[in-house]
Scaffold this active site. Structure first.
Site, PDB file in Angstrom:
ATOM      1  N   GLU A 183       5.042 -15.025 -68.477  1.00 42.72           N
ATOM      2  CA  GLU A 183       6.368 -15.575 -68.793  1.00 42.72           C
ATOM      3  C   GLU A 183       7.480 -14.824 -68.073  1.00 42.72           C
ATOM      4  O   GLU A 183       8.042 -13.860 -68.597  1.00 42.72           O
ATOM      5  CB  GLU A 183       6.627 -15.540 -70.306  1.00 42.72           C
ATOM      6  CG  GLU A 183       7.978 -16.127 -70.694  1.00 42.72           C
ATOM      7  CD  GLU A 183       8.234 -16.134 -72.191  1.00 42.72           C
ATOM      8  OE1 GLU A 183       9.332 -16.578 -72.592  1.00 42.72           O
ATOM      9  OE2 GLU A 183       7.359 -15.705 -72.961  1.00 42.72           O
ATOM     10  N   LYS A 225       4.517 -19.595 -68.149  1.00 41.46           N
ATOM     11  CA  LYS A 225       5.585 -19.989 -69.084  1.00 41.46           C
ATOM     12  C   LYS A 225       6.931 -19.579 -68.496  1.00 41.46           C
ATOM     13  O   LYS A 225       7.417 -18.473 -68.725  1.00 41.46           O
ATOM     14  CB  LYS A 225       5.386 -19.346 -70.462  1.00 41.46           C
ATOM     15  CG  LYS A 225       6.489 -19.739 -71.460  1.00 41.46           C
ATOM     16  CD  LYS A 225       6.242 -19.209 -72.856  1.00 41.46           C
ATOM     17  CE  LYS A 225       7.422 -19.576 -73.768  1.00 41.46           C
ATOM     18  NZ  LYS A 225       7.192 -19.188 -75.179  1.00 41.46           N
TER      19      LYS A 225
END
Length: 346
Positions: A183, A225
C-alpha cells in the site's frame, strides 16, 4: 521455499469478481475518534461489538467481501458468544488478514516527510499471525505532496525509503506464506491538481515495483493497494470519468500485468464518491491485465456506524446499511453501479 500456487490462489481470491476487501484495521486511536463522533466510549467491548456487527452481516460478507484486514486486537478477539472473530470471517467465506506496520514516523533529514516502521521482529509476528488464521498482511506507506520549507515534496529519498520498506515487508510475508498487500498511498491532502497526483503516483509506483523485483517478490502472489489519481482536497474534485482515465493511464504505465489485482483505498473520499470512481474505472471498456477492486474502511463503515450508534437495538439497522454499501461497491467492481441504486430506485 515459498508456494507460488498457494500465494497466487489467495491473491486471486482477494480480487474475485464482484468482491473487495473490508479494511477493519483501524488502530485503537483511530476507531476511538470515530466512536467519539457518535458519542460512544471506545472500550475493548464496544470495539468488539462493532466488528462483530460487521462480520456477522452474513449476506454482505458472503456476497461482496472477499477478505477483511484486521488490527492486532481484533484478530485475537472473540464474539460475545465466544466464537473467534476470525472464525466468523472464515465461516462467511471471507479471508482474514492483518495490518502489520507500526505506522509512519518522521523521516530523518527530510522535513515534512515520513517512512513507515515495523520491520524489526516482523518475521516472528507474521508467523504468529499466520497461526492465528491470517492469510494475508498489509503495510501502508504514506507519500505527502506539497512543500516543506523551500523544498517540493515528495523527495526521491522519501519515495525510495518507503519503497524499500514495502519490498522488505512483502518478501518477508511471502517467505512466511502470507500474501502481502502493498500500500503506497499518495495522500489527497493539499492543493495539488490531478496532473501532479498522477506524476507523484507514477514515480512512487515505479520505485515500488523496482524494489519489489530487486527483493524477488512474486508479483503473482501480491495485491496492490494504492490511491486513485485524484486532485488534492483543497482543489475542486474531478468527475469520475476524468479520475478513471488518469488512474488507468498511470497504472498501465507502472503496474506489471503479473499482479492479480489492484484494490483501491478511498483516501478521504466520501462513500458514494469512492463507489462512483471505482465504477467509472470498471466501465471504461478498456481491457486491463489486473482486476480493479476496493479495500475501503471508512467508505464501507461510516454510515453503518452512525446507524448503529452503539445501541443493541440498532444492530440490524447498522447491518442493513453495511450490506447496502458492500453491495454498491460490489456492483462498482463489475462496472454495474448506478446513482439511482443509492436511493433504492434501481
Amino acid at each position: 521455499m515459498i508456494d507460488p500456487d498457494r500465494l497466487n490462489a489467495t491473491a486471486t481470491a482477494m480480487v474475485a469478481a464482484g468482491k473487495g476487501l473490508l479494511a477493519a484495521d483501524e488502530s485503537t486511536s483511530t476507531i476511538g475518534r470515530r466512536f467519539d463522533a457518535i458519542g460512544l466510549a471506545s472500550t475493548e467491548e464496544t470495539r468488539r461489538d462493532w466488528r462483530e456487527l460487521l462480520f456477522g452481516t452474513r449476506e454482505a460478507m458472503a456476497s461482496y467481501i472477499s477478505g477483511v484486514i484486521l488490527f492486532d486486537e481484533t484478530i485475537r478477539q472473540s464474539a460475545a458468544d465466544g466464537t473467534p472473530l476470525v472464525r466468523m470471517i472464515e465461516e462467511a467465506g471471507s479471508i482474514p488478514g492483518i495490518k502489520v506496520d507500526r505506522g509512519a514516523k518522521p523521516l530523518a533529514l527530510a522535513e515534512g516527510e515520513s517512512v513507515t516502521e515495523g520491520l524489526d521482529g516482523l518475521r516472528e509476528r507474521l508467523a504468529e499471525y499466520r497461526g492465528l488464521g491470517a492469510r494475508f498482511a498489509k503495510w501502508r506507506a504514506v507519500i505527502d505532496v506539497g512543500r516543506a520549507g523551500d523544498r517540493r515534496i515528495p523527495s526521491a529519498l522519501a519515495i525510495e525509503a518507503n519503497a524499500h520498506a514495502l519490498a522488505r515487508y512483502a518478501a518477508l510475508c511471502q517467505d512466511e506464506g502470507l500474501v502481502p498487500i502493498v500500500e503506497p498511498e499518495v495522500l489527497m491532502d493539499g492543493d495539488h491538481d490531478i496532473d501532479r497526483c498522477e506524476e507523484v503516483t507514477g514515480e512512487t509506483l515505479g520505485a515500488v515495483f523496482a524494489e519489489l523485483c530487486r527483493h524477488r517478490v512474486l508479483l503473482e502472489g501480491m495485491v496492490l493497494k494504492p490511491n486513485m489519481v485524484v486532485p488534492g482536497k483543497q482543489r475542486r474534485t474531478a468527475p469520475p470519468e476524468e479520475i478513471a482515465e488518469a488512474t488507468i493511464r498511470c497504472f498501465r504505465r507502472f503496474v506489471p500485468a503479473a499482479v492479480p489485482g489492484i484494490v483501491f483505498l478511498s483516501g478521504g473520499q466520501d462513500e458514494v464518491e469512492a463507489t462512483a470512481n471505482l465504477d467509472a474505472m470498471n466501465r471504461s471498456g478498456e481491457p486491463l491485465p489486473w482486476a480493479l477492486s476496493f479495500s475501503y474502511g471508512r467508505a464501507l463503515q461510516q454510515s453503518a456506524l452512525q446507524a448503529w450508534g452503539g445501541r443493541a437495538d440498532r444492530v440490524d439497522a447498522g447491518r442493513r446499511v453495511f450490506h447496502h454499501r458492500a453491495r454498491m461497491n460490489g456492483l462498482a467492481q463489475r462496472g454495474a453501479w448506478r446513482t439511482e441504486l443509492e436511493s433504492g430506485e434501481g
